[in-house]
Design a protein around this motif. Structure first.
Motif, PDB file in Angstrom:
ATOM      1  N   GLU A 183       0.821  -1.198   0.000  1.00 33.03           N
ATOM      2  CA  GLU A 183       0.000   0.000   0.000  1.00 33.03           C
ATOM      3  C   GLU A 183       0.861   1.256   0.000  1.00 33.03           C
ATOM      4  O   GLU A 183       0.575   2.246  -0.709  1.00 33.03           O
ATOM      5  CB  GLU A 183      -0.934  -0.004   1.218  1.00 33.03           C
ATOM      6  N   MET A 184       1.900   1.243   0.816  1.00 33.42           N
ATOM      7  CA  MET A 184       2.780   2.403   0.874  1.00 33.42           C
ATOM      8  C   MET A 184       3.468   2.633  -0.459  1.00 33.42           C
ATOM      9  O   MET A 184       3.591   3.782  -0.935  1.00 33.42           O
ATOM     10  CB  MET A 184       3.825   2.211   1.976  1.00 33.42           C
ATOM     11  N   ARG A 185       3.883   1.544  -1.085  1.00 34.77           N
ATOM     12  CA  ARG A 185       4.513   1.673  -2.410  1.00 34.77           C
ATOM     13  C   ARG A 185       3.524   2.214  -3.432  1.00 34.77           C
ATOM     14  O   ARG A 185       3.852   3.094  -4.251  1.00 34.77           O
ATOM     15  CB  ARG A 185       5.057   0.331  -2.863  1.00 34.77           C
ATOM     16  N   ARG A 186       2.296   1.731  -3.397  1.00 35.40           N
ATOM     17  CA  ARG A 186       1.298   2.206  -4.357  1.00 35.40           C
ATOM     18  C   ARG A 186       0.986   3.681  -4.135  1.00 35.40           C
ATOM     19  O   ARG A 186       0.869   4.464  -5.095  1.00 35.40           O
ATOM     20  CB  ARG A 186       0.028   1.365  -4.220  1.00 35.40           C
ATOM     21  N   LEU A 187       0.835   4.071  -2.814  1.00 40.36           N
ATOM     22  CA  LEU A 187       0.553   5.468  -2.515  1.00 40.36           C
ATOM     23  C   LEU A 187       1.710   6.370  -2.938  1.00 40.36           C
ATOM     24  O   LEU A 187       1.493   7.486  -3.471  1.00 40.36           O
ATOM     25  CB  LEU A 187       0.290   5.634  -1.013  1.00 40.36           C
ATOM     26  N   GLU A 188       2.929   5.910  -2.703  1.00 40.18           N
ATOM     27  CA  GLU A 188       4.083   6.710  -3.125  1.00 40.18           C
ATOM     28  C   GLU A 188       4.096   6.891  -4.632  1.00 40.18           C
ATOM     29  O   GLU A 188       4.366   7.996  -5.144  1.00 40.18           O
ATOM     30  CB  GLU A 188       5.382   6.041  -2.658  1.00 40.18           C
ATOM     31  N   ALA A 189       3.762   5.800  -5.355  1.00 40.82           N
ATOM     32  CA  ALA A 189       3.740   5.904  -6.827  1.00 40.82           C
ATOM     33  C   ALA A 189       2.637   6.845  -7.288  1.00 40.82           C
ATOM     34  O   ALA A 189       2.854   7.693  -8.190  1.00 40.82           O
ATOM     35  CB  ALA A 189       3.542   4.515  -7.426  1.00 40.82           C
ATOM     36  N   GLU A 190       1.445   6.737  -6.661  1.00 40.56           N
ATOM     37  CA  GLU A 190       0.335   7.611  -7.054  1.00 40.56           C
ATOM     38  C   GLU A 190       0.643   9.069  -6.739  1.00 40.56           C
ATOM     39  O   GLU A 190       0.374   9.973  -7.556  1.00 40.56           O
ATOM     40  CB  GLU A 190      -0.947   7.183  -6.359  1.00 40.56           C
ATOM     41  N   LEU A 191       1.197   9.316  -5.540  1.00 37.77           N
ATOM     42  CA  LEU A 191       1.507  10.692  -5.164  1.00 37.77           C
ATOM     43  C   LEU A 191       2.594  11.293  -6.039  1.00 37.77           C
ATOM     44  O   LEU A 191       2.516  12.474  -6.444  1.00 37.77           O
ATOM     45  CB  LEU A 191       1.932  10.746  -3.687  1.00 37.77           C
ATOM     46  N   SER A 192       3.577  10.500  -6.341  1.00 33.95           N
ATOM     47  CA  SER A 192       4.649  11.008  -7.212  1.00 33.95           C
ATOM     48  C   SER A 192       4.115  11.293  -8.611  1.00 33.95           C
ATOM     49  O   SER A 192       4.467  12.325  -9.238  1.00 33.95           O
ATOM     50  CB  SER A 192       5.799   9.999  -7.259  1.00 33.95           C
ATOM     51  N   ALA A 193       3.231  10.409  -9.103  1.00 32.82           N
ATOM     52  CA  ALA A 193       2.660  10.645 -10.440  1.00 32.82           C
ATOM     53  C   ALA A 193       1.760  11.881 -10.435  1.00 32.82           C
ATOM     54  O   ALA A 193       1.805  12.711 -11.369  1.00 32.82           O
ATOM     55  CB  ALA A 193       1.881   9.427 -10.879  1.00 32.82           C
ATOM     56  N   LYS A 194       0.955  12.047  -9.342  1.00 39.31           N
ATOM     57  CA  LYS A 194       0.071  13.198  -9.252  1.00 39.31           C
ATOM     58  C   LYS A 194       0.878  14.492  -9.121  1.00 39.31           C
ATOM     59  O   LYS A 194       0.529  15.534  -9.711  1.00 39.31           O
ATOM     60  CB  LYS A 194      -0.849  13.024  -8.051  1.00 39.31           C
ATOM     61  N   ALA A 195       1.933  14.421  -8.318  1.00 37.46           N
ATOM     62  CA  ALA A 195       2.779  15.613  -8.184  1.00 37.46           C
ATOM     63  C   ALA A 195       3.419  15.986  -9.516  1.00 37.46           C
ATOM     64  O   ALA A 195       3.513  17.178  -9.871  1.00 37.46           O
ATOM     65  CB  ALA A 195       3.855  15.345  -7.118  1.00 37.46           C
ATOM     66  N   LYS A 196       3.852  15.022 -10.245  1.00 37.17           N
ATOM     67  CA  LYS A 196       4.439  15.266 -11.553  1.00 37.17           C
ATOM     68  C   LYS A 196       3.423  15.895 -12.498  1.00 37.17           C
ATOM     69  O   LYS A 196       3.713  16.872 -13.214  1.00 37.17           O
ATOM     70  CB  LYS A 196       4.979  13.961 -12.125  1.00 37.17           C
ATOM     71  N   ILE A 197       2.193  15.376 -12.472  1.00 38.97           N
ATOM     72  CA  ILE A 197       1.143  15.916 -13.342  1.00 38.97           C
ATOM     73  C   ILE A 197       0.790  17.339 -12.921  1.00 38.97           C
ATOM     74  O   ILE A 197       0.580  18.237 -13.761  1.00 38.97           O
ATOM     75  CB  ILE A 197      -0.097  15.016 -13.307  1.00 38.97           C
ATOM     76  N   ASP A 198       0.705  17.576 -11.565  1.00 41.85           N
ATOM     77  CA  ASP A 198       0.389  18.922 -11.085  1.00 41.85           C
ATOM     78  C   ASP A 198       1.471  19.920 -11.482  1.00 41.85           C
ATOM     79  O   ASP A 198       1.164  21.076 -11.832  1.00 41.85           O
ATOM     80  CB  ASP A 198       0.221  18.918  -9.566  1.00 41.85           C
ATOM     81  N   ARG A 199       2.728  19.502 -11.403  1.00 42.06           N
ATOM     82  CA  ARG A 199       3.799  20.392 -11.812  1.00 42.06           C
ATOM     83  C   ARG A 199       3.708  20.729 -13.301  1.00 42.06           C
ATOM     84  O   ARG A 199       3.933  21.863 -13.718  1.00 42.06           O
ATOM     85  CB  ARG A 199       5.164  19.755 -11.499  1.00 42.06           C
ATOM     86  N   GLU A 200       3.337  19.736 -14.064  1.00 38.22           N
ATOM     87  CA  GLU A 200       3.241  19.975 -15.512  1.00 38.22           C
ATOM     88  C   GLU A 200       2.029  20.833 -15.861  1.00 38.22           C
ATOM     89  O   GLU A 200       2.062  21.621 -16.814  1.00 38.22           O
ATOM     90  CB  GLU A 200       3.166  18.636 -16.249  1.00 38.22           C
ATOM     91  N   ASN A 201       0.885  20.727 -15.090  1.00 39.02           N
ATOM     92  CA  ASN A 201      -0.362  21.443 -15.397  1.00 39.02           C
ATOM     93  C   ASN A 201      -0.610  22.602 -14.437  1.00 39.02           C
ATOM     94  O   ASN A 201      -1.753  23.007 -14.227  1.00 39.02           O
ATOM     95  CB  ASN A 201      -1.549  20.484 -15.343  1.00 39.02           C
ATOM     96  N   GLN A 202       0.416  23.140 -13.787  1.00 33.04           N
ATOM     97  CA  GLN A 202       0.234  24.200 -12.819  1.00 33.04           C
ATOM     98  C   GLN A 202      -0.348  25.460 -13.457  1.00 33.04           C
ATOM     99  O   GLN A 202      -1.255  26.087 -12.902  1.00 33.04           O
ATOM    100  CB  GLN A 202       1.588  24.514 -12.163  1.00 33.04           C
ATOM    101  N   ASP A 203       0.116  25.847 -14.610  1.00 37.29           N
ATOM    102  CA  ASP A 203      -0.373  27.054 -15.283  1.00 37.29           C
ATOM    103  C   ASP A 203      -1.837  26.925 -15.669  1.00 37.29           C
ATOM    104  O   ASP A 203      -2.641  27.853 -15.470  1.00 37.29           O
ATOM    105  CB  ASP A 203       0.467  27.333 -16.535  1.00 37.29           C
ATOM    106  N   LEU A 204      -2.231  25.776 -16.182  1.00 34.75           N
ATOM    107  CA  LEU A 204      -3.629  25.574 -16.557  1.00 34.75           C
ATOM    108  C   LEU A 204      -4.541  25.603 -15.324  1.00 34.75           C
ATOM    109  O   LEU A 204      -5.644  26.163 -15.360  1.00 34.75           O
ATOM    110  CB  LEU A 204      -3.778  24.231 -17.278  1.00 34.75           C
ATOM    111  N   THR A 205      -4.095  25.028 -14.210  1.00 30.64           N
ATOM    112  CA  THR A 205      -4.912  25.017 -12.994  1.00 30.64           C
ATOM    113  C   THR A 205      -5.131  26.421 -12.463  1.00 30.64           C
ATOM    114  O   THR A 205      -6.250  26.794 -12.056  1.00 30.64           O
ATOM    115  CB  THR A 205      -4.225  24.137 -11.928  1.00 30.64           C
TER     116      THR A 205
END
Length: 601
Positions: A183-205
């Motif tokens: 679970e911790m590994r999955r959450l880390e992967a999801e959070l890292s992927a979400k953070a990466k997406i948020d960094r890429e879409n920060q201007d649009l948000t």
């Protein structure tokens, strides 16, 4: 005097006597010889004594010439016959002695045989006992070994179960740990992927947030402007039309009046329902009909409605004098109820368990009245609400159509002297309310107080009392009636029904009841009633359900010891109060004519 055949013959012709011949002289008989000369003595023994023959011949001649010769001969014959008969008697006595010896021998032989049989029987019994002991010891050893084996098996099973439980627990913990890691590994992967997406879409948000905020601000401003214009136009039109203003004011006034009226009517209705159909909180038990009690206990309510007036003294055992007085009270109360007169207030005082509460209920049923039971100990804890509760009780009592017998048990806990320092202000206020409501005689309710220490009453309470009745401990006759009554109620009747596991062994019932009555001196009717329950419990606890005289007496002795222990626990002041109040048990069970005793059934 001469000698003939060893018989002495008197020269005067008298009867001869059986005497041995005199010894010879020294020359003839040898009787005067020296014992130190043995040889001479032996020669004298074989010497022929011719003098004796001469004397015998001379005596024979004299006897022949004597005129008493014939009588002497007859006498000699008689002597011989007597000796012969004595010898025969001795022979028969000897034979009888021999027979007795044979019988003694047989008796001794029989005794010896019986002792031998007894000894053999004893030996057989000892052998059997020894074999039984060996068998018991062998069985005990087997049981002990079996118990040890069972304990060992149980210990092994417990160890196996504990080991399995430990393995299962460790397995579950390992699985939980693995699951947590995943679970911790999955959450880390999801959070890292979400953070990466948020960094890429920060201007649009950020651009989307700015647009939503501008749109909401514009919408709110337009809504405020529209609502202000609508409300302002409406209020202006309302003020210009005076008819609408008057109608609105009247509607608001009518609404306020309706709310206030409904609130007041609801309170009045609630108080009416509580006084008519409810039961005050201070009343613990009542026979008066109420809707709430009817819904809770419909069967008991129907039975209560079917009850008919009965004798006030039925089921109560008391002394003749007290019975006469209470019967007068019951008759007076019943006639007062029928003639709608003023009821009298009564105080019943005496030790606990003597029938005060029971008689109060019987008195209400006898007179056709309702009864309500309250205790003085329930009033004091109510505090400031106690005054209202006291008034509610009397308001509820005044609404009774049949008349109400208000019985207050342990009244001394509430109606104490107002001058006492231990009484609180709230309790003093409640006492004043009680005195105010009982200041005059009533045709709606009858007040009956019960107390063990009536000397603690306030002087104003004593002024409210019209009659005082003392309930004393039962005497010998009353105790015997109580013992018989409870023995029949708790033992004989259940045993005769055959529906319970209860039987009675053969015993002298009358003598046993009299004995128990003498043993239970000083006990109240309630204490004797507990004996009946104890006898029933003893029969239920036995193996075969049979109640014996021994079991009965054991329960009686235990009850007497417990009663004595309770009397020892009483303080010196309590004993003095009981004695001054006349509640102590008399040593002589033949009570005086003015002694009263009562006990409940």
């Amino acid at each position: 005097m001469s000698w003939l055949f060893g018989v002495k013959r008197d020269g005067g012709g008298g009867p001869p006597t059986d005497m041995p011949p005199p010894p010879g002289d020294g020359s003839a008989g040898g009787g005067g010889g020296n014992p130190n000369e043995p040889e001479k003595s032996r020669s004298d023994a074989y010497r022929f004594d011719s003098a004796a023959l001469e004397r015998a011949a001379k005596a024979a001649r004299e006897l022949e010439s004597s005129r008493n010769a014939k009588e002497a001969l007859e006498l000699s014959k008689l002597q011989e016959m007597t000796r012969h008969s004595e010898l025969v008697a001795k022979a028969k006595e000897y034979e009888a002695h021999i027979e007795q010896m044979k019988l003694d021998s047989k008796r001794v032989e029989g005794d010896e045989r019986r002792k031998t049989l007894q000894e053999e029987t004893k030996q057989h019994q000892m052998r059997a006992q020894y074999q039984d002991q060996l068998a018991r010891k062998r069985n005990e050893d087997q049981l002990l070994q079996q118990s040890r084996a069972n304990d060992e098996n149980l210990r092994r099973q417990e160890e196996s179960v504990a080991k399995q439980e430990s393995m299962r627990k460790s397995t579950i913990e390992h699985e939980m740990e693995l699951r947590h890691r995943n679970e911790m590994r999955r959450l880390e992967a999801e959070l890292s992927a979400k953070a990466k997406i948020d960094r890429e879409n920060q201007d649009l948000t950020l651009e989307q947030i700015r647009l939503k905020a501008a749109e909401n601000r514009t919408t709110v401003l337009e809504s405020i402007k529209t609502a202000g214009s609508v409300l302002g136009a409406g209020f202006q039109a309302f003020l210009q039309d005076w008819d609408k203003v008057i109608v609105a004011a009247g509607g608001v006034s009518l609404l306020a009046l309706g709310v206030y009226t409904a609130r007041g009517a609801t309170g009045v209705g609630a108080r009416y329902i509580e006084s008519r159909l409810g039961k005050p909180s201070l009343v613990r038990e009542t026979s008066r009909f109420s809707v709430l009690e009817a819904f809770k206990h419909p069967v008991n309510t129907v039975k209560r409605l079917k009850l008919k007036p009965q004798d006030a003294l039925s089921g109560v055992v008391l002394s003749p004098k007290l019975e006469e007085r209470l019967r007068d009270v019951a008759i007076a109360t019943k006639n007062t109820k029928h003639n709608k007169g003023m009821y009298r207030n009564i105080l019943m005082h005496g030790p606990p368990g003597t029938g005060k509460t029971m008689f109060a209920k019987k008195l209400a049923m006898h007179s056709g009245m309702d009864f309500a039971i309250m205790t003085g100990g329930d009033v004091a804890p109510m505090g400031k609400e106690g005054v209202t509760a006291v008034h509610k009780v009397f308001d509820w009592a005044n609404t009774s159509r049949r008349g109400l017998l208000l019985f207050m048990d342990e009244a001394d806990a509430f109606l104490r002297k107002r001058s006492s320092e231990a009484i609180s202000e709230d309790l003093r206020a409640m006492l004043n309310a009680f005195l105010y409501r009982t200041g005059e005689q009533s045709n709606k309710f009858m007040l009956v107080l019960a107390s063990n220490t009536p000397e603690q009453f306030d002087w104003a309470i004593n002024d409210r009392l019209d009659e005082m009745v003392e309930f004393g401990l039962p005497g010998l006759a009353e105790r015997e009636r109580l013992v018989r009554l409870y023995f029949d109620k708790f033992v004989l009747q259940p045993a005769s029904e055959g529906k319970r596991r209860l039987k009675v062994a053969e015993m002298d019932y009358s003598a046993l009841c009299s004995k128990i009555a003498k043993m239970t001196q000083g006990m109240s009717g309630r204490g004797i009633s507990k004996l009946g329950v104890a006898w029933q419990a003893a029969a239920y606890a036995s193996e075969d359900g049979v109640l014996t005289e021994k079991m009965i007496m054991e329960r009686v002795e235990d009850a007497v010891k417990q009663h004595q222990q309770k009397e020892q626990w009483l303080s010196a002041q309590e004993r003095r109060e009981f004695k001054t109040g006349g509640y102590h048990s008399q040593k002589d069970d033949q009570a005086a004519p003015n002694t009263s005793s009562a006990a409940p059934v």
